[in-house]
Design a protein around this motif. Sequence first.
Motif, short mmCIF file in Angstrom:
data_model
loop_
_atom_site.label_atom_id
_atom_site.label_comp_id
_atom_site.label_asym_id
_atom_site.label_seq_id
_atom_site.Cartn_x
_atom_site.Cartn_y
_atom_site.Cartn_z
N ARG A 233 -13.29 12.91 -0.50
CA ARG A 233 -12.04 12.20 -0.18
C ARG A 233 -12.19 10.70 -0.40
NH1 ARG A 233 -10.50 12.16 4.83
NH2 ARG A 233 -12.34 13.11 5.80
N ALA A 234 -13.36 10.15 -0.06
CA ALA A 234 -13.60 8.72 -0.28
C ALA A 234 -13.63 8.40 -1.77
CB ALA A 234 -14.91 8.30 0.39
N ALA A 235 -14.26 9.27 -2.55
CA ALA A 235 -14.35 9.03 -4.00
C ALA A 235 -12.97 9.05 -4.65
CB ALA A 235 -15.26 10.08 -4.64
N ILE A 236 -12.12 9.95 -4.19
CA ILE A 236 -10.77 10.03 -4.75
C ILE A 236 -9.92 8.85 -4.29
CG2 ILE A 236 -8.62 11.38 -4.70
CD1 ILE A 236 -10.47 13.89 -4.51
N ALA A 237 -10.04 8.49 -3.00
CA ALA A 237 -9.24 7.38 -2.47
C ALA A 237 -9.60 6.06 -3.13
CB ALA A 237 -9.42 7.28 -0.96
N GLU A 238 -10.88 5.84 -3.39
CA GLU A 238 -11.24 4.54 -3.97
C GLU A 238 -10.82 4.43 -5.43
OE1 GLU A 238 -15.28 3.36 -3.95
OE2 GLU A 238 -16.04 5.14 -4.99
N GLN A 239 -10.67 5.56 -6.11
CA GLN A 239 -10.10 5.50 -7.46
C GLN A 239 -8.65 5.02 -7.39
OE1 GLN A 239 -10.90 8.99 -10.08
NE2 GLN A 239 -12.24 9.67 -8.41
N ALA A 240 -7.90 5.57 -6.45
CA ALA A 240 -6.50 5.14 -6.29
C ALA A 240 -6.43 3.68 -5.89
CB ALA A 240 -5.81 6.02 -5.26
N TRP A 241 -7.33 3.25 -5.01
CA TRP A 241 -7.36 1.85 -4.58
C TRP A 241 -7.64 0.93 -5.77
CZ3 TRP A 241 -10.14 -2.57 -4.61
CH2 TRP A 241 -9.82 -3.53 -3.65
N ALA A 242 -8.62 1.29 -6.60
CA ALA A 242 -8.97 0.46 -7.76
C ALA A 242 -7.81 0.38 -8.75
CB ALA A 242 -10.22 1.01 -8.45
N LYS A 243 -7.10 1.48 -8.94
CA LYS A 243 -5.94 1.47 -9.84
C LYS A 243 -4.84 0.57 -9.30
CE LYS A 243 -6.92 6.06 -11.69
NZ LYS A 243 -6.53 7.50 -11.71
N LEU A 244 -4.62 0.60 -7.97
CA LEU A 244 -3.63 -0.29 -7.35
C LEU A 244 -4.06 -1.75 -7.50
CD1 LEU A 244 -1.02 -0.36 -5.58
CD2 LEU A 244 -2.55 -0.40 -3.59
N MET B 136 0.84 -1.19 0.00
CA MET B 136 0.00 0.00 0.00
C MET B 136 0.88 1.25 0.00
SD MET B 136 -3.35 0.84 0.23
CE MET B 136 -4.23 -0.40 1.18
N PRO B 137 0.74 2.14 -0.96
CA PRO B 137 1.51 3.39 -0.94
C PRO B 137 1.19 4.17 0.34
CG PRO B 137 0.49 3.06 -3.08
CD PRO B 137 -0.09 2.02 -2.18
N PRO B 138 2.21 4.77 0.98
CA PRO B 138 1.99 5.46 2.25
C PRO B 138 0.89 6.52 2.20
CG PRO B 138 4.33 5.18 1.86
CD PRO B 138 3.63 4.73 0.60
N GLN B 139 0.82 7.29 1.13
CA GLN B 139 -0.20 8.34 1.06
C GLN B 139 -1.59 7.75 0.98
OE1 GLN B 139 0.22 11.81 1.42
NE2 GLN B 139 -1.97 11.51 1.72
N LEU B 140 -1.76 6.68 0.19
CA LEU B 140 -3.07 6.04 0.10
C LEU B 140 -3.46 5.45 1.45
CD1 LEU B 140 -5.53 5.15 -1.47
CD2 LEU B 140 -4.23 3.18 -2.32
N LYS B 141 -2.49 4.87 2.15
CA LYS B 141 -2.79 4.33 3.48
C LYS B 141 -3.30 5.43 4.40
CE LYS B 141 -0.73 1.84 7.37
NZ LYS B 141 0.45 1.07 7.85
N GLN B 142 -2.65 6.57 4.38
CA GLN B 142 -3.09 7.68 5.23
C GLN B 142 -4.47 8.18 4.81
OE1 GLN B 142 -0.74 7.09 7.86
NE2 GLN B 142 -1.70 9.09 8.13
N ASP B 143 -4.70 8.24 3.50
CA ASP B 143 -6.01 8.70 3.01
C ASP B 143 -7.12 7.75 3.47
OD1 ASP B 143 -4.70 10.79 1.77
OD2 ASP B 143 -4.73 9.85 -0.23
N LEU B 144 -6.86 6.45 3.41
CA LEU B 144 -7.87 5.47 3.81
C LEU B 144 -8.07 5.48 5.32
CD1 LEU B 144 -6.79 2.57 1.42
CD2 LEU B 144 -8.91 3.91 1.27
N LEU B 145 -6.98 5.59 6.07
CA LEU B 145 -7.09 5.66 7.53
C LEU B 145 -7.91 6.87 7.96
CD1 LEU B 145 -3.61 4.67 8.98
CD2 LEU B 145 -5.81 3.61 9.52
N SER B 146 -7.74 7.98 7.26
CA SER B 146 -8.45 9.20 7.64
C SER B 146 -9.96 9.06 7.45
CB SER B 146 -7.93 10.39 6.83
OG SER B 146 -8.37 10.33 5.48
N LEU B 147 -10.37 8.11 6.61
CA LEU B 147 -11.80 7.91 6.36
C LEU B 147 -12.45 7.02 7.41
CD1 LEU B 147 -11.58 7.39 2.50
CD2 LEU B 147 -12.64 9.34 3.65
N CYS B 148 -11.64 6.46 8.30
CA CYS B 148 -12.18 5.56 9.32
C CYS B 148 -12.80 6.31 10.50
CB CYS B 148 -11.09 4.61 9.82
SG CYS B 148 -10.53 3.45 8.56
N SER B 149 -12.67 7.63 10.50
CA SER B 149 -13.30 8.45 11.53
C SER B 149 -13.83 9.71 10.87
CB SER B 149 -12.29 8.80 12.63
OG SER B 149 -11.15 9.42 12.10
#
Length: 363
Positions: free
Chosen positions: A58-69, A37-50
């Motif tokens: 932010r969720a829409a942008i993060a899930e695009q990066a997740w799908a590309k990974l 997991m790229p560090p920035q994507l990890k931080q982006d996903l963690l930030s969505l847990c609260s």
Amino acid sequence: MPLYVGVMSGTSLDGLDFALIEQADQTTLLGTHYEPMPPQLKQDLLSLCSPGPDELARAAIAEQAWAKLASAGIHKLLGKMQIGTAAIRAIGSHGQTVRHEPQRNFTIQIGHPALLAELTTISVVADFRRRDVAAGGQGAPLVPAFHEALFSDAMRVRAVLNIGGFSNLSLLAPNKATRGFDCGPGNVLLDAWIQRHQGYSYDQNGDWALTGRVHAQLLEALLSDSFFATQGPKSTGRELFNLPWLATHLSSFPNVPAEDVQATLLELTARTICDSLLANQPETQDVLVCGGGVHNTALIRRLRALIPACEVISTAKFGIEPDWIEAMAFAWLAHCCVEGIPANRPSVTGARGLRVLGAIYPA
């Protein structure tokens, strides 16, 4: 024979696991791949847990990066196996859990399955948990049905223990319905504490925990959480067990050395697993361990000490490497969805009945 790819992204957020399976009368693992997991994507996903500002965008942008990974990982896996995308019947994509609150009747996994189908030209099955929640269930754990298919034995009373960010048990006894539930924190607090104090992403072999001593009063305070007193069906996540939760308890014990906290957290994981097992299936003979926690040798030794009547062994002894079982499970769940086979277990999740899980995004 039908081929499926499973993609698992767990609560530890260390990376994505990919498993290629052939599904016939049995499930056969053909190939695997791991994508960090790229560090920035990890931080982006963690930030969505609260809760936080601008969560939807932010969720829409993060899930695009997740799908590309995920797409990149799938192409690498199929390239290694020299298999074309046309040979894959479907991808089973768990997505990334960002909220799990079944007591409020919702669970959220993001992963943009439509984009994943577009990028891979393979049909994607996703959103496995919400149908079970809609039917009154916890939506988790979903792997017990797969554990049942892999490891049930007519002569042995078994438990399959998955230790990821959180720990869960599948209880497999001859002539009984499969049961299962989350036990509590697996690696999530251990990882977070060593990250804060040592800068490492995990405690290799439990070595740092072994330098400390269990703080008995802190342990009892942690064990007093009402989650541990409730019976299954039950599931949990970062919404409950997180560093702020730990800080609340530590406020009563301000001078506990950091390594003693780590030792206490390891004991918390071991105790809650063993207490859950002994309370629900005390006649267990075999405990088959999978997930990242299988590599924490200090934790495995402690489990063996707490349940000496059980044989605590890696699933590798049964021919299936423990790191890949969850990714295999979601490939298998995709197969079940495509074939219209119910894959939840009401005795596990508390749902009103059997349900076909997942939504299909055609290639």
